[in-house]
Design an enzyme around this catalytic site. Sequence first.
Site, PDB file in Angstrom:
ATOM      1  CE  LYS A  40     -75.036 129.858  29.257  1.00  0.00           C
ATOM      2  NZ  LYS A  40     -75.320 129.078  30.435  1.00  0.00           N
ATOM      3  CE  LYS A  55     -85.495 136.620  35.591  1.00  0.00           C
ATOM      4  NZ  LYS A  55     -85.725 135.442  34.763  1.00  0.00           N
ATOM      5  CE  LYS A  65     -82.335 130.055  40.877  1.00  0.00           C
ATOM      6  NZ  LYS A  65     -83.051 128.792  40.909  1.00  0.00           N
TER       7      LYS A  65
HETATM    8  P1  TYM Z   1     -87.122 128.813  37.529  1.00  0.00           P
HETATM    9  O1  TYM Z   1     -86.567 127.702  38.364  1.00  0.00           O
HETATM   10  O2  TYM Z   1     -86.146 129.733  36.867  1.00  0.00           O
HETATM   11  O3  TYM Z   1     -88.087 129.717  38.393  1.00  0.00           O
HETATM   12  C1  TYM Z   1     -89.120 129.143  39.183  1.00  0.00           C
HETATM   13  C2  TYM Z   1     -90.328 130.051  39.204  1.00  0.00           C
HETATM   14  O4  TYM Z   1     -89.990 131.329  39.787  1.00  0.00           O
HETATM   15  C3  TYM Z   1     -90.410 132.383  38.915  1.00  0.00           C
HETATM   16  N1  TYM Z   1     -89.458 133.512  39.044  1.00  0.00           N
HETATM   17  C4  TYM Z   1     -89.828 134.792  39.206  1.00  0.00           C
HETATM   18  N2  TYM Z   1     -91.040 135.377  39.278  1.00  0.00           N
HETATM   19  C5  TYM Z   1     -91.092 136.716  39.432  1.00  0.00           C
HETATM   20  N3  TYM Z   1     -89.964 137.503  39.549  1.00  0.00           N
HETATM   21  C6  TYM Z   1     -88.724 136.956  39.481  1.00  0.00           C
HETATM   22  N4  TYM Z   1     -87.652 137.734  39.607  1.00  0.00           N
HETATM   23  C7  TYM Z   1     -88.612 135.537  39.287  1.00  0.00           C
HETATM   24  N5  TYM Z   1     -87.574 134.674  39.157  1.00  0.00           N
HETATM   25  C8  TYM Z   1     -88.119 133.437  38.991  1.00  0.00           C
HETATM   26  C9  TYM Z   1     -90.368 131.758  37.511  1.00  0.00           C
HETATM   27  O5  TYM Z   1     -91.177 132.465  36.604  1.00  0.00           O
HETATM   28  C10 TYM Z   1     -90.872 130.355  37.785  1.00  0.00           C
HETATM   29  O6  TYM Z   1     -92.295 130.335  37.821  1.00  0.00           O
HETATM   30  N6  TYM Z   1     -88.352 126.504  33.290  1.00  0.00           N
HETATM   31  C11 TYM Z   1     -88.766 126.720  34.674  1.00  0.00           C
HETATM   32  C12 TYM Z   1     -88.940 125.418  35.446  1.00  0.00           C
HETATM   33  C13 TYM Z   1     -89.887 124.454  34.801  1.00  0.00           C
HETATM   34  C14 TYM Z   1     -91.299 124.561  34.724  1.00  0.00           C
HETATM   35  C15 TYM Z   1     -91.740 123.407  34.038  1.00  0.00           C
HETATM   36  C16 TYM Z   1     -92.218 125.525  35.165  1.00  0.00           C
HETATM   37  C17 TYM Z   1     -89.534 123.294  34.190  1.00  0.00           C
HETATM   38  N7  TYM Z   1     -90.634 122.666  33.719  1.00  0.00           N
HETATM   39  C18 TYM Z   1     -93.100 123.203  33.754  1.00  0.00           C
HETATM   40  C19 TYM Z   1     -93.578 125.307  34.899  1.00  0.00           C
HETATM   41  C20 TYM Z   1     -94.000 124.169  34.203  1.00  0.00           C
HETATM   42  C21 TYM Z   1     -87.706 127.561  35.345  1.00  0.00           C
HETATM   43  O7  TYM Z   1     -86.576 127.570  34.940  1.00  0.00           O
HETATM   44  O8  TYM Z   1     -88.140 128.214  36.455  1.00  0.00           O
END
Ligand code: TYM
Length: 329
Positions: free
Chosen positions: A118, A197, A200
């Site tokens: 960011k 990648k 969103k």
């Molecule tokens: P988030 O909401 O950005 O994404 C959710 C899950 O989707 C996976 N992901 C992807 N995997 C492969 N290719 C992509 N292009 C792609 N985009 C997203 C992410 O790796 C994730 O597994 N910080 C986390 C949410 C969270 C969390 C946690 C996860 C909060 N607390 C505790 C595990 C354990 C997040 O922002 O994911």
Amino acid sequence: MLSSMASQKRLFTGLQPSGQLHIGNYFGALLPTVEMFRQNQGLIMIADYHALTTVKDASTLRENIISVAKDYLAAGINLDNAIIFKQSDVSEHTELAWILECLVTVPFLMQAHAYKDKVAKGLEANAGLFNYPMLMAADILLYDTDIVPVGQDQRQHVEYAREAATKFNAAYDETFKEPAEQIQKQVAVVPGTDGQKMSKSYKNTIPLFGAKDEISKAVMSIVTGTGGETPINVHAIHLLVRGALTNNFSDKKDGEEFSQLYSQNKNNYKLLKEALIEDLEKLIAPMRVKRDAITDEEVKKVLVDGARKAKALASAKMADVRKKIGVTL
Ligand code: TYM
């Protein structure tokens, strides 16, 4: 409900309700999570407080929470093995995050990718985004988690959770388990329509539960690479879709049919994209039907039940933490 059998690994994963899920979320997280919850037990958290770092509108957040829960249910999560809850229902998460923040340094948090990216883009990061890794560490550590199924982009966050556990255990007493990430190699990073990648925030997504014409439009816009005969991004996504349809993620083992489709249609990007749209529809249509049948009321019931179970586990853990740090008199 969570068993403590030695052979069972406790899982914990989460997803931000920050908008419509895309197929990167599906292949990187949802599908591996559904698979892992067939054999193991654990918790799935809708990270609504995490989403506050970007979502600033109450009705949008409310809709997104319901929507993400429906996505998990439609993807086939086994509710006998999974507690599904939202983060804001279990206040122990923010409480433990504060305690962990007091154990790590500002330069340590400045190395976190989400914050660094960011700032590198010249955008102003809020303090929530800066502290984000310790809230995520709290999510994971509160439940004595063994394994965190995530996509590659979350690897560093799980490392931060391990580091926080080590710091706490060293400062006080052995309290937290060190969790391990589980990243499916084949789907570690799902490319978006521009080849970066899928994310969103990059506006390069193919929506998971979008209408067919929405999905078609996104697929038709996938950049095909410069001059090669095979459109690499189309191929990479197609391989995952075929893998999910045939339950076989290997290019080689996929049989002749898939490799022939690409070898016999070199440079015919339009035909290959149409084949991908057709396969995506085969994969998503049955889940879409299942999802449309789930009511908001059912989702709320699942979340209330999940909150009660998660709260019981988290409050027991926090009682121990409070004693260890010296605030229980
Ligand atoms: P988030 O909401 O950005 O994404 C959710 C899950 O989707 C996976 N992901 C992807 N995997 C492969 N290719 C992509 N292009 C792609 N985009 C997203 C992410 O790796 C994730 O597994 N910080 C986390 C949410 C969270 C969390 C946690 C996860 C909060 N607390 C505790 C595990 C354990 C997040 O922002 O994911």
